[in-house]
Scaffold this motif. Structure first.
Motif, PDB file in Angstrom:
ATOM      1  N   LYS A 122      50.517  17.284  54.990  1.00 40.40           N
ATOM      2  CA  LYS A 122      52.270  17.526  55.384  1.00 40.40           C
ATOM      3  C   LYS A 122      53.118  18.507  53.578  1.00 40.40           C
ATOM      4  O   LYS A 122      54.342  18.916  53.936  1.00 40.40           O
ATOM      5  CB  LYS A 122      53.118  16.313  55.256  1.00 40.40           C
ATOM      6  N   GLU A 123      52.286  18.759  52.911  1.00 34.84           N
ATOM      7  CA  GLU A 123      52.726  19.578  51.494  1.00 34.84           C
ATOM      8  C   GLU A 123      52.229  20.571  51.823  1.00 34.84           C
ATOM      9  O   GLU A 123      52.392  21.424  51.185  1.00 34.84           O
ATOM     10  CB  GLU A 123      52.058  19.471  50.468  1.00 34.84           C
ATOM     11  N   ARG A 124      51.653  21.141  52.325  1.00 35.08           N
ATOM     12  CA  ARG A 124      50.882  22.784  53.445  1.00 35.08           C
ATOM     13  C   ARG A 124      52.767  23.868  53.615  1.00 35.08           C
ATOM     14  O   ARG A 124      53.456  22.912  54.807  1.00 35.08           O
ATOM     15  CB  ARG A 124      49.707  22.561  54.631  1.00 35.08           C
TER      16      ARG A 124
END
Ligand code: DAT
Ligand code: MG
Length: 148
Positions: A53-55
């Motif tokens: 999800k942080e990519r």
């Protein structure tokens, strides 16, 4: 016996590769324990790909995986988690060896045809996200005597 979660992504469904992909795992000697054609909700997509999800590509990944039907499967067999990953090939198809699914059928990382669990923990988590226990079938095949 080990189980893994495999999924033909929307690009694989559109490109008529469900049969080809199922066939490869059948011929290998693995056992299909459950399967369904479905459209993934936004919520399920975000859960499934939670580790990313942080990519920077997360938004695109969720949009892609929810863009059309997928074919979700559970496969069973000795070492099936690692072996299925080998049969899929590298994440980026440009690095995927020939005779792997991504090596044979995909060109770019954003449309790499197939998902497969990467560890025993991921397999349990992903099977649980996509399938109810009663959707999985326990059975055996006589041919297993010639596989194992
Ligand atoms: P895999 O699907 O081989 O387990 P992953 O879990 O690292 O690979 O990534 C999940 C998916 O996200 C992958 O199948 C395609 C997409 N993806 C990975 N890296 C990417 C990148 N650098 N750019 C765009 N999409 C990417
Ligand atoms: Mg992964």
């Amino acid at each position: 016996m080990e189980r893994t979660f495999l999924m033909v992504k929307p690009d694989g469904v559109q490109r008529n590769l469900i049969g080809e992909i199922v066939s490869r795992f059948e011929k290998k000697g693995f056992l299909l324990a459950g399967a369904k054609l479905m459209v993934i909700s936004q919520e399920l997509a975000e859960q499934h790909y939670g580790e990313h999800k942080e990519r920077p590509f997360f938004g695109e990944l969720v949009d892609f995986i929810t863009s059309g039907p997928v074919f979700a499967m559970v496969w069973e067999g000795e070492n099936v988690i690692a072996t299925a990953r080998q049969m899929m090939g590298a994440t980026n198809p440009k690095d995927a060896a020939a005779a792997t699914i991504r090596g044979d059928f995909a060109v770019t990382v954003g449309k790499n045809i197939i998902h497969g669990s990467d560890s025993a923990e991921s397999a349990v988590r992903e099977i649980g996200l996509f399938f109810k226990e009663e959707e999985l079938v326990e059975y055996s095949k006589l041919v297993n005597e010639w596989v194992y």
